[in-house]
Design a protein around this motif. Structure first.
Motif, short mmCIF file in Angstrom:
data_model
loop_
_atom_site.label_atom_id
_atom_site.label_comp_id
_atom_site.label_asym_id
_atom_site.label_seq_id
_atom_site.Cartn_x
_atom_site.Cartn_y
_atom_site.Cartn_z
N GLY A 6 62.30 61.75 -37.24
CA GLY A 6 62.91 60.54 -37.78
C GLY A 6 61.89 59.44 -37.96
N PRO A 7 62.32 58.31 -38.51
CA PRO A 7 61.39 57.21 -38.76
C PRO A 7 60.88 56.59 -37.47
CG PRO A 7 63.67 56.54 -39.15
CD PRO A 7 63.70 58.01 -38.93
N ARG A 8 59.72 55.97 -37.57
CA ARG A 8 59.12 55.31 -36.41
C ARG A 8 60.00 54.15 -35.95
NH1 ARG A 8 56.63 50.59 -36.27
NH2 ARG A 8 55.15 50.10 -34.61
N ARG A 9 60.21 54.07 -34.64
CA ARG A 9 61.00 52.96 -34.09
C ARG A 9 60.08 51.77 -33.83
NH1 ARG A 9 65.07 54.09 -29.36
NH2 ARG A 9 63.20 54.67 -28.23
N PRO A 10 60.47 50.57 -34.27
CA PRO A 10 59.65 49.39 -34.00
C PRO A 10 59.49 49.17 -32.49
CG PRO A 10 61.34 48.92 -35.65
CD PRO A 10 61.66 50.26 -35.06
N THR A 11 58.38 48.55 -32.13
CA THR A 11 58.09 48.26 -30.72
C THR A 11 58.32 46.79 -30.43
OG1 THR A 11 56.43 50.02 -30.61
CG2 THR A 11 56.31 48.29 -28.93
N ILE A 12 59.09 46.52 -29.38
CA ILE A 12 59.36 45.16 -28.93
C ILE A 12 58.64 44.94 -27.60
CG2 ILE A 12 61.12 43.44 -28.37
CD1 ILE A 12 61.35 44.54 -31.20
N LEU A 13 57.86 43.85 -27.52
CA LEU A 13 57.25 43.46 -26.26
C LEU A 13 58.14 42.41 -25.60
CD1 LEU A 13 55.04 43.20 -24.10
CD2 LEU A 13 53.84 41.61 -25.64
N VAL A 14 58.62 42.70 -24.39
CA VAL A 14 59.39 41.74 -23.60
C VAL A 14 58.47 41.18 -22.53
CG1 VAL A 14 61.40 41.38 -22.12
CG2 VAL A 14 61.53 42.99 -24.03
N LYS A 46 47.09 41.49 -23.24
CA LYS A 46 46.44 42.80 -23.25
C LYS A 46 47.20 43.78 -24.15
CE LYS A 46 44.09 42.58 -18.76
NZ LYS A 46 44.00 43.17 -17.40
N ILE A 47 48.52 43.74 -24.06
CA ILE A 47 49.33 44.62 -24.90
C ILE A 47 49.21 44.22 -26.37
CG2 ILE A 47 51.70 45.33 -25.45
CD1 ILE A 47 52.31 45.08 -22.43
N VAL A 48 49.26 42.93 -26.64
CA VAL A 48 49.15 42.44 -28.02
C VAL A 48 47.82 42.82 -28.64
CG1 VAL A 48 49.01 40.35 -29.44
CG2 VAL A 48 50.78 40.54 -27.69
N TYR A 49 46.73 42.77 -27.85
CA TYR A 49 45.40 43.06 -28.37
C TYR A 49 45.02 44.54 -28.26
CZ TYR A 49 44.76 37.99 -28.31
OH TYR A 49 44.90 36.65 -28.52
N SER A 50 45.95 45.37 -27.81
CA SER A 50 45.67 46.80 -27.69
C SER A 50 45.66 47.45 -29.07
CB SER A 50 46.74 47.46 -26.81
OG SER A 50 47.99 47.49 -27.49
N ASP A 51 45.34 48.75 -29.08
CA ASP A 51 45.32 49.48 -30.35
C ASP A 51 46.71 49.69 -30.94
OD1 ASP A 51 42.58 49.65 -30.22
OD2 ASP A 51 42.58 51.60 -29.22
N GLU A 52 47.75 49.51 -30.11
CA GLU A 52 49.13 49.65 -30.58
C GLU A 52 49.91 48.37 -30.28
OE1 GLU A 52 50.93 53.15 -29.03
OE2 GLU A 52 49.45 54.51 -29.90
N PRO A 53 49.67 47.32 -31.06
CA PRO A 53 50.36 46.06 -30.80
C PRO A 53 51.85 46.16 -31.11
CG PRO A 53 49.19 45.95 -32.88
CD PRO A 53 48.79 47.25 -32.24
N PRO A 54 52.64 45.29 -30.53
CA PRO A 54 54.09 45.32 -30.80
C PRO A 54 54.40 44.80 -32.19
CG PRO A 54 53.54 43.44 -29.43
CD PRO A 54 52.28 44.25 -29.56
#
Length: 354
Positions: A6-14, A46-54
């Motif tokens: 299925g399609p990629r699910r968007p990522t939410i950072l809480v 750190k999460i925002v600047y990672s290779d997989e940002p939200p």
């Protein structure tokens, strides 16, 4: 296989320091989205600047280390991450609080206690807007490639015009642009920010156009009055470029104005100190000075590379940002390759950057 998944699910950072709030928001959203969590501002960055940002950030304001407001400011100042939509989720509910959050770049403001239906609706809306924005950017980028290339060529030519006065090949602007790129990459800047620096670094000395040849080409030491004239070139360069909303020209102006500031506050024209100096100016200063040291000038012979490197290290924490000197040293072998590849003895290579 990908179709079955299925399609990629968007990522939410809480990002919230309350486990209860994280659990509640995760429960509300996890059926439709991938959820990443952060209990502090530092972890969120750190999460925002990672290779997989939200794809979207739900951000609390009151956190123990870095406030949500500062987290938002840092993200919005980063060219590679500032487009990520940020929604503040907070108990701070006054009109002034909401106005401040929106002025910092947030796209929305949800007050606690939260309504699950409201959270779902706001997240869905802003993800859709973000998707539309990214698609529009892709189309615009595709259709304006020639315009961007022309603008880059113009910037290179203006930099070449200034450099021509005291460097006949103009290769200085090519070398220092590549050194700027290497230092920026090592310092952790993202690809978009690195490319912007690479494109605009050649404009650093455009203000030399306004300096008389009798001073700029003087073979001996300058008098105090002559030095005052030379030190006008950052301000002249900033005035030549002017103030623009355009990202490329705005960055070029910042570099022209600040590349002679010093970490210890003894530079010019404004006497800025430490992190008061914009990061692009601090990076370009290192590239510019090193290439000047290893290059022939009307007033000096080139220093050997190892001696020039030692001189740069001596200025760590004085002229230069210590962390950026460390980045410079980590790339020293590649930097020396660039210096050799674009040596003035090989003729002008302004039109042939790698």
């Amino acid at each position: 296989m990908s179709a079955a998944l299925g399609p990629r699910r968007p990522t939410i950072l809480v990002a919230d320091d309350s486990p209860q709030n994280i659990e509640l928001l995760s429960h509300i959203l996890s059926s439709e989205y991938r959820i990443k969590v952060a209990t502090s501002g530092e972890k969120a960055l750190k999460i925002v600047y990672s290779d997989e940002p939200p794809d979207l950030i739900l951000l609390d304001i009151m956190m123990p280390d870095i406030s949500g407001h500062e987290v938002c400011q840092r993200i919005k100042s980063n060219p590679d991450r500032r487009r990520i939509p940020i929604i503040f989720v907070t108990a701070m509910s006054t009109v002034e609080d909401e106005s401040l959050g929106l002025s910092l770049g947030a796209v929305d403001y949800i007050t606690k206690p939260i309504s699950p239906a409201l959270v779902q609706a706001r997240v869905r809306t802003h993800l859709a807007l973000y998707d539309q924005s990214r698609e529009l950017e892709r189309m615009v980028a595709q259709r304006t490639g020639e315009l961007v290339a022309s603008r880059q060529q113009l910037i290179r030519r203006l930099g070449r015009a200034a450099e021509y006065k005291d460097n006949a090949t103009g290769n200085h602007v090519v070398r220092m642009a590549h050194v700027t790129r290497l230092v920026a990459q090592e310092a952790g800047l993202g690809p978009e920010a690195v490319q912007l620096l690479f494109q605009t670094a050649p404009m650093h000395d455009v203000g030399k156009i306004g300096i008389p040849d009798s001073i700029l080409l003087k073979p001996g030491p300058l008098t105090p009055d002559e030095m005052k004239v030379v030190r006008q070139h950052p301000q002249i360069g900033a005035e030549i470029i002017g103030k623009h909303d355009n990202e490329l020209l705005s960055m070029a102006r910042t570099i022209a104005l600040t590349h002679h500031e010093r970490w210890d506050g003894q530079g010019y024209p404004q006497g800025l100190q430490g992190e008061q100096i914009p990061l692009p100016g601090r990076i370009v200063a290192i590239a510019d000075v090193f290439d000047a040291l290893v290059s022939r000038r009307p007033y000096k012979e080139p220093f050997p590379a190892e001696q020039a490197i030692a001189m740069m290290v001596e200025e760590r924490g004085k002229a230069f940002d210590p962390a950026l000197i460390d980045a410079f040293l980590a790339q020293r072998h590649e930097i020396l390759r660039i210096i050799a590849l674009y040596a003035d003895e090989r003729g002008s290579m302004v039109d042939h950057p790698v």
